[in-house]
Design a protein around this motif. Structure first.
Motif, PDB file in Angstrom:
ATOM      1  N   TRP A  25      -1.192   4.727   2.804  1.00 19.81           N
ATOM      2  CA  TRP A  25       0.076   5.401   3.112  1.00 19.81           C
ATOM      3  C   TRP A  25       1.265   4.521   2.803  1.00 19.81           C
ATOM      4  O   TRP A  25       2.309   4.991   2.372  1.00 19.81           O
ATOM      5  CB  TRP A  25       0.103   5.847   4.573  1.00 19.81           C
ATOM      6  N   TRP A  26       1.131   3.202   2.984  1.00 23.67           N
ATOM      7  CA  TRP A  26       2.265   2.318   2.787  1.00 23.67           C
ATOM      8  C   TRP A  26       2.563   2.087   1.314  1.00 23.67           C
ATOM      9  O   TRP A  26       3.644   1.640   0.967  1.00 23.67           O
ATOM     10  CB  TRP A  26       2.040   0.987   3.505  1.00 23.67           C
ATOM     11  N   LEU A  28       3.171   4.282  -0.788  1.00 22.67           N
ATOM     12  CA  LEU A  28       4.246   5.215  -1.107  1.00 22.67           C
ATOM     13  C   LEU A  28       5.434   5.036  -0.170  1.00 22.67           C
ATOM     14  O   LEU A  28       6.584   5.170  -0.587  1.00 22.67           O
ATOM     15  CB  LEU A  28       3.720   6.654  -1.018  1.00 22.67           C
ATOM     16  N   ALA A  29       5.166   4.702   1.082  1.00 22.83           N
ATOM     17  CA  ALA A  29       6.234   4.599   2.073  1.00 22.83           C
ATOM     18  C   ALA A  29       7.159   3.399   1.824  1.00 22.83           C
ATOM     19  O   ALA A  29       8.372   3.511   1.990  1.00 22.83           O
ATOM     20  CB  ALA A  29       5.648   4.514   3.475  1.00 22.83           C
ATOM     21  N   LEU A  30       6.613   2.250   1.435  1.00 23.29           N
ATOM     22  CA  LEU A  30       7.449   1.066   1.246  1.00 23.29           C
ATOM     23  C   LEU A  30       8.446   1.210   0.101  1.00 23.29           C
ATOM     24  O   LEU A  30       9.624   0.886   0.279  1.00 23.29           O
ATOM     25  CB  LEU A  30       6.570  -0.177   1.068  1.00 23.29           C
ATOM     26  N   ILE A  32       9.724   3.964  -1.017  1.00 19.91           N
ATOM     27  CA  ILE A  32      10.696   4.965  -0.588  1.00 19.91           C
ATOM     28  C   ILE A  32      11.679   4.357   0.405  1.00 19.91           C
ATOM     29  O   ILE A  32      12.899   4.567   0.305  1.00 19.91           O
ATOM     30  CB  ILE A  32       9.992   6.197   0.012  1.00 19.91           C
ATOM     31  N   LEU A  33      11.173   3.565   1.354  1.00 19.52           N
ATOM     32  CA  LEU A  33      12.036   2.907   2.328  1.00 19.52           C
ATOM     33  C   LEU A  33      13.005   1.950   1.635  1.00 19.52           C
ATOM     34  O   LEU A  33      14.200   1.939   1.944  1.00 19.52           O
ATOM     35  CB  LEU A  33      11.194   2.161   3.357  1.00 19.52           C
TER      36      LEU A  33
END
Length: 70
Positions: A25-26, A28-30, A32-33
């Motif tokens: 999950w991270w 893609l999340a990192l 984007i953040l």
């Protein structure tokens, strides 16, 4: 007795495009953040000053809360 000279072709390891690639999950999340935080700094450069006495994590959370409140 003769040995057969014709062999059957083996299927290739990557065939048909049915590869099942799963990312954590991270992964893609990192990005984007990071994009959202950098975009926030570009849109409001007055907020891009260094924190004098605040820890870095507290400042980061404050910035994220500020960006979410827009």
């Amino acid at each position: 007795m003769s040995t057969p000279t014709h062999t059957h072709p083996r299927p290739s390891p990557v065939s048909g495009g049915d590869a099942d690639i799963r990312l954590p999950w991270w992964a893609l999340a990192l990005p984007i953040l990071a994009f959202v935080l950098l975009l926030g700094l570009i849109l409001d450069p007055s907020e891009a000053h260094a924190a004098a006495g605040q820890p870095a994590l507290a400042h980061l959370l404050e910035q994220a809360r500020h960006l979410m409140g827009r």
